[in-house]
Scaffold this motif. Structure first.
Motif, PDB file in Angstrom:
ATOM      1  N   GLY A 124       0.780  -1.235   0.000  1.00 57.25           N
ATOM      2  CA  GLY A 124       0.000   0.000   0.000  1.00 57.25           C
ATOM      3  C   GLY A 124       0.807   1.276   0.000  1.00 57.25           C
ATOM      4  O   GLY A 124       0.264   2.359   0.258  1.00 57.25           O
ATOM      5  N   VAL A 125       2.108   1.188  -0.298  1.00 59.50           N
ATOM      6  CA  VAL A 125       2.945   2.384  -0.350  1.00 59.50           C
ATOM      7  C   VAL A 125       2.643   3.170  -1.627  1.00 59.50           C
ATOM      8  O   VAL A 125       2.534   2.584  -2.712  1.00 59.50           O
ATOM      9  CB  VAL A 125       4.441   2.003  -0.288  1.00 59.50           C
ATOM     10  CG1 VAL A 125       5.327   3.225  -0.458  1.00 59.50           C
ATOM     11  CG2 VAL A 125       4.748   1.299   1.038  1.00 59.50           C
ATOM     12  N   ALA A 126       2.518   4.474  -1.507  1.00 63.39           N
ATOM     13  CA  ALA A 126       2.245   5.316  -2.676  1.00 63.39           C
ATOM     14  C   ALA A 126       3.419   5.262  -3.646  1.00 63.39           C
ATOM     15  O   ALA A 126       4.576   5.282  -3.219  1.00 63.39           O
ATOM     16  CB  ALA A 126       1.993   6.752  -2.239  1.00 63.39           C
ATOM     17  N   PRO A 127       3.158   5.192  -4.961  1.00 61.46           N
ATOM     18  CA  PRO A 127       4.250   5.103  -5.945  1.00 61.46           C
ATOM     19  C   PRO A 127       5.301   6.206  -5.795  1.00 61.46           C
ATOM     20  O   PRO A 127       6.492   5.950  -5.967  1.00 61.46           O
ATOM     21  CB  PRO A 127       3.511   5.211  -7.282  1.00 61.46           C
ATOM     22  CG  PRO A 127       2.147   4.655  -7.004  1.00 61.46           C
ATOM     23  CD  PRO A 127       1.830   5.085  -5.601  1.00 61.46           C
ATOM     24  N   LYS A 128       4.884   7.422  -5.432  1.00 64.61           N
ATOM     25  CA  LYS A 128       5.837   8.525  -5.318  1.00 64.61           C
ATOM     26  C   LYS A 128       6.807   8.359  -4.150  1.00 64.61           C
ATOM     27  O   LYS A 128       7.855   9.009  -4.105  1.00 64.61           O
ATOM     28  CB  LYS A 128       5.097   9.851  -5.195  1.00 64.61           C
ATOM     29  CG  LYS A 128       4.231   9.975  -3.946  1.00 64.61           C
ATOM     30  CD  LYS A 128       3.478  11.290  -3.934  1.00 64.61           C
ATOM     31  CE  LYS A 128       2.608  11.421  -2.683  1.00 64.61           C
ATOM     32  NZ  LYS A 128       1.840  12.700  -2.687  1.00 64.61           N
ATOM     33  N   ALA A 129       6.452   7.480  -3.196  1.00 64.43           N
ATOM     34  CA  ALA A 129       7.317   7.272  -2.027  1.00 64.43           C
ATOM     35  C   ALA A 129       8.278   6.102  -2.200  1.00 64.43           C
ATOM     36  O   ALA A 129       9.139   5.867  -1.348  1.00 64.43           O
ATOM     37  CB  ALA A 129       6.457   7.046  -0.784  1.00 64.43           C
TER      38      ALA A 129
END
Length: 250
Positions: A124-129
């Motif tokens: 569930g980590v955001a792609p930008k992170a």
């Protein structure tokens, strides 16, 4: 607000049988009076959880204890939002991180470097992170140039290092743990223990299933005793764990 509320939660799993004789054997097994029943369409089901009502708030560090097959893992998956209740209601407010399966999503046919992205997206980590986290994960593993080798060529220890580093890179408000898993060779263990302890300390609610009393008492202030899909006890960690251990030893 960070909280978890379960209200009369039931979780049933269908049991597929190939013939009538298998069904009769299943329904006559010793487990049947407590866990196995027929649904309204006369199909056998396993009652994994039965009428669970619980609430957790910020600051709760809750151990989940009980024998194998008691329903602990099912309960954790409900708390993590992975299993929806068959009936009842589960309210989960807060960012959840669930460390239930080490190496979730890892592919043998691509590099460790690329596996980091696949696994973080599943967590569930955001792609930008991802880029920032990938650098930290690579540094923590100590795999150096091997991070660009396909994971199928990794030793068991290398694979575990990578899986552990990915799984513990999340920043959850609610942390769900199914045992504290091992993390490779002896030189890596202390480093991994400190990382796990830091992750636990930063979570606002912890739910932790373990068979190790020393770990439970170290990390938790409350405990749930699960048995046969039911809550047998819930309260202060030592009293609940002592009651559970006494039942096992009697």
């Amino acid at each position: 607000m960070v909280r978890i509320v379960l209200d009369n939660v039931h979780v049933d799993f269908p049991l597929l049988q190939q013939d009538q004789r298998s069904l009769k054997r299943l329904l006559s097994a010793p487990l049947k009076p407590m866990r196995i029943m027929l649904d309204p369409r006369d199909r056998p089901i396993l009652q994994a959880l039965k009428g669970i009502s619980l609430s957790f708030v910020e600051g709760d560090r809750v151990a989940v204890v009980g024998p194998n097959g008691a329903g602990k893992s099912t309960l954790l998956r409900v708390l993590a939002g992975i299993y929806p209740p068959t009936s009842g209601q589960a309210v989960i407010e807060g960012r959840v991180g669930a460390l239930l399966t080490v190496g979730l999503g890892m592919r043998d046919d691509v590099s460790g470097f690329d596996n980091i992205e696949f696994c973080l997206l599943l967590l569930g980590v955001a792609p930008k992170a991802i880029n920032e986290k990938r650098h930290e994960i690579v540094q923590f593993t100590g795999l150096d140039e091997f991070i660009h080798l396909h994971v199928g060529a990794y030793s068991a220890g290398m694979r575990t290092r990578l899986a552990f580093a990915i799984a513990t890179s999340i920043e959850p408000e609610i942390l769900i743990l199914d045992e504290v898993f091992g993390a490779g060779d002896a030189a890596f263990v202390r480093k991994a223990e400190l990382r796990m302890t830091d992750l636990i300390s930063r979570s606002r609610i912890l739910v932790f299933a373990s068979h190790g009393p020393e770990l439970v008492e170290r990390f938790c202030n409350k405990a749930i005793w699960v048995e046969s899909g039911l809550i047998r006890g819930f309260g202060e960690v030592k009293s609940v764990c002592d009651a559970y251990l006494a039942s096992v030893q009697s």
